[in-house]
Design a protein around this motif. Sequence first.
Motif, mmCIF file in Angstrom:
data_model
loop_
_atom_site.group_PDB
_atom_site.id
_atom_site.type_symbol
_atom_site.label_atom_id
_atom_site.label_comp_id
_atom_site.label_asym_id
_atom_site.label_seq_id
_atom_site.Cartn_x
_atom_site.Cartn_y
_atom_site.Cartn_z
ATOM 1 N N THR A 483 -40.090 20.353 14.376
ATOM 2 C CA THR A 483 -39.542 20.556 13.735
ATOM 3 C C THR A 483 -38.935 19.887 12.480
ATOM 4 O O THR A 483 -37.620 19.365 12.736
ATOM 5 N N VAL A 484 -39.512 19.197 11.178
ATOM 6 C CA VAL A 484 -38.859 18.493 11.116
ATOM 7 C C VAL A 484 -38.194 18.751 9.129
ATOM 8 O O VAL A 484 -39.246 19.347 8.377
ATOM 9 N N SER A 485 -37.246 19.088 9.112
ATOM 10 C CA SER A 485 -36.179 19.711 7.237
ATOM 11 C C SER A 485 -36.155 18.322 6.855
ATOM 12 O O SER A 485 -34.994 16.945 7.264
ATOM 13 N N LEU A 486 -35.837 18.479 5.702
ATOM 14 C CA LEU A 486 -35.085 17.459 4.710
ATOM 15 C C LEU A 486 -34.112 18.079 3.880
ATOM 16 O O LEU A 486 -35.556 18.862 3.100
ATOM 17 N N VAL A 487 -33.100 18.214 3.451
ATOM 18 C CA VAL A 487 -32.051 18.864 3.371
ATOM 19 C C VAL A 487 -31.464 18.310 2.296
ATOM 20 O O VAL A 487 -30.605 17.756 2.349
ATOM 21 N N ASN A 488 -31.445 18.791 0.634
ATOM 22 C CA ASN A 488 -31.223 18.742 -0.185
ATOM 23 C C ASN A 488 -29.642 19.774 -0.904
ATOM 24 O O ASN A 488 -29.833 20.758 -1.216
ATOM 25 N N GLY A 489 -28.852 18.817 0.033
ATOM 26 C CA GLY A 489 -27.232 19.432 -0.698
ATOM 27 C C GLY A 489 -26.534 19.745 -1.764
ATOM 28 O O GLY A 489 -25.787 20.657 -2.076
ATOM 29 N N SER A 490 -27.541 19.703 -2.454
ATOM 30 C CA SER A 490 -27.070 19.590 -3.914
ATOM 31 C C SER A 490 -27.415 20.459 -4.841
ATOM 32 O O SER A 490 -28.815 20.819 -4.652
ATOM 33 N N ALA A 491 -26.614 21.190 -5.513
ATOM 34 C CA ALA A 491 -27.510 22.628 -6.167
ATOM 35 C C ALA A 491 -28.430 22.325 -7.641
ATOM 36 O O ALA A 491 -28.240 22.243 -8.674
ATOM 37 N N SER A 492 -27.372 20.692 -8.460
ATOM 38 C CA SER A 492 -27.782 20.276 -9.445
ATOM 39 C C SER A 492 -28.620 18.764 -9.593
ATOM 40 O O SER A 492 -29.785 19.124 -10.184
ATOM 41 N N ASN A 493 -29.051 18.048 -8.242
ATOM 42 C CA ASN A 493 -29.984 16.516 -8.427
ATOM 43 C C ASN A 493 -31.041 17.571 -8.240
ATOM 44 O O ASN A 493 -31.797 17.676 -6.703
ATOM 45 N N ARG A 494 -32.328 16.853 -8.400
ATOM 46 C CA ARG A 494 -33.453 17.152 -7.817
ATOM 47 C C ARG A 494 -34.714 16.219 -7.754
ATOM 48 O O ARG A 494 -34.694 15.092 -8.490
ATOM 49 N N ILE A 495 -34.541 15.883 -6.075
ATOM 50 C CA ILE A 495 -35.038 15.403 -5.495
ATOM 51 C C ILE A 495 -36.421 14.909 -5.482
ATOM 52 O O ILE A 495 -37.433 15.779 -4.567
ATOM 53 N N ALA A 496 -37.710 13.980 -6.130
ATOM 54 C CA ALA A 496 -39.129 13.905 -5.733
ATOM 55 C C ALA A 496 -39.365 12.887 -3.984
ATOM 56 O O ALA A 496 -38.628 12.142 -3.995
ATOM 57 N N ILE A 497 -40.041 14.028 -3.351
ATOM 58 C CA ILE A 497 -40.318 13.363 -2.368
ATOM 59 C C ILE A 497 -41.091 12.773 -2.168
ATOM 60 O O ILE A 497 -42.715 13.528 -2.196
ATOM 61 N N ASP A 498 -42.330 11.693 -1.689
ATOM 62 C CA ASP A 498 -43.244 11.206 -1.378
ATOM 63 C C ASP A 498 -43.880 10.406 0.044
ATOM 64 O O ASP A 498 -42.627 9.873 0.791
ATOM 65 N N ASP A 499 -44.962 10.544 0.289
ATOM 66 C CA ASP A 499 -45.096 8.964 1.703
ATOM 67 C C ASP A 499 -43.951 9.439 2.696
ATOM 68 O O ASP A 499 -43.668 8.080 3.342
ATOM 69 N N LEU A 500 -43.874 11.023 3.629
ATOM 70 C CA LEU A 500 -43.178 11.285 5.119
ATOM 71 C C LEU A 500 -44.671 10.711 5.888
ATOM 72 O O LEU A 500 -45.533 11.454 5.861
#
Length: 596
Positions: A483-500
């Motif tokens: 099981t693979v996870s990408l975790v955003n540790g910032s509460a303010s930065n908004r990160i778009a994820i594509d083509d994983l």
Amino acid sequence: MKKIILFSVFAGLANAQAPAGYYNSANGLSGAALKTELSTIITNGHQDKGYNGLWTGYKTTDIDKNYENDGSILDIYSEKPVGADPYNYTPGTNQCGTYSTEGNCYNREHIVPQSLFNQSSPMVSDIHFIRATDGKVNGMRSNYPFGQVGSATFTSKNGSKLGNSTSSGYSGTVFEPIDEFKGDVARMIFYFVTRYQSKLSSFSSGNMLGSSTFPGLQTWELNVLLAWNNQDPVSQAEINRNNASYTYQGNRNPFIDNPSYVNLIWGSQQPSNDTQAPTTATGLAVSGKTSNSISLGWNASSDNVGVSSYAVYMNGSLNTTVNSTTATISGLTPSTTYTFYVVAKDAAGNSSANSSTVSGTTNAGSTNPSTDCVNETFETIPASSASYSTRTWSNGGISWTATDARTDQTVNNKAITIRSGSLTSGNSGNGIGSLTVTTQLKFSGSNGNLDVKVNGTTVGSIPYSATATTTTINNIDVSGNVTVSLVNGSASNRIAIDDLKWTCYPGGTARKAQTAALETKVQNFKISPNPITNQEIFVNGDVQHIKKAEIYNVQGKVMQTVNQPFKNGNSIKTQNLGQGIYILKLDNTTMQFLVK
């Protein structure tokens, strides 16, 4: 998280909270004379409530009424002005006590270390410069002076840092709070050297205090604090604390009541008047390489006020900006040569000359035959929506869950955007070899990294910035169900994820060869226990002759270097390594270890 910004920057703040006439005798004075008169004013009425009395005082002085406004302890070492705090303390309930990690308890942090005045009264219990802070961070700050950090050896969960000084005039270890509280720290220290100016000659300097009544501080520290005072004006939270401290202790901090006193006594250090550029960074070198990244390191620049950042240029164009003396440039092409140089900058915007240029060539790509096990393009995510919530969908036999996510942003067509959340796959049965993903920072914020976890263990990180960037992490090599996870540790930065996508586990041959090589190299040494605990590596074997220890992450980045690591025993203290797989190199011997 700060809900409403209430900075008080107007000049008419003088005496706004103090009783009528409190500062009348200081009118018309400046320089040493003003400092002496203020010392008399704030000494009169000061009631020493004792060291244990601070616990009672904090229930009114150090309560969060300006950020979350939730009645918790306002801790300058954990408060996040934007985003959720990493932990909160209930007044009276979470007092230290003992601690081992951040979030255990709060205790009494002397902004001017009590060791400098031998824990004597009334200094040891003066609430104006003793804050309620997290015990672990307080312990890490120890008795180091405050200054601008170059390369951090410790960073708290709100970004406060310990490391080498880049402040002009001092090269030792310093502690740097986040920008939100730099002025607070400056004005507490100004209070201390004013209130206790007649005692300074009997105190130790701690590389910060002066021995005479005026100016009362070492020149380098004074310059740092003057800059911080101007950079971070008096806030409503400081005003509230000053009023509550007056009620509790009977005296006030004049530099909160009347900010103009700082410049009247010590003179101005406005960043806008700073025209001196930092010195040129030296020693730029390539410190590590993978097939898609190159790591760099260099010596810190110096500046009359302080270096605020370093701009890293690749092939003549700006690639990234960092506030430390290391950087990892990712998303590169295998077997390709790149050139780099860095430029130091200060808070006033002055730039140094370019450093020398170095070249680095990425490693060749993996030759292991492998196929894509998972290829998620995000074209089947839920309908476009700008609200943040949990999103679920399935594609190619894999289920997906994204928390605190929106679906209206694009990178290469549709993308999933996470804020203070994560993107997690369902089970994939053929393991994972290498992972590739494209990321982009949306709206506003700062550059950072997403943590990549496989079966809950961190295996690497993915950088993000305002430019869409594709990054590959090679040689993850976990077999079976993953099981693979990408975790955003910032509460303010908004990160778009594509083509994983990720390749299947490459099979046994390469792994067996790697394992055999490692077993050959480590026959005389053994890490035990493994996984390690309490950020300490114990090594069995004849280690006393080892000259250097280096710790690398799986991307080849040097995380820590220790010379003569075993001169006092058979263990190495690590520097806050996150979960994951690491390599310990002892001279020419390498070993793997885990941190859980």
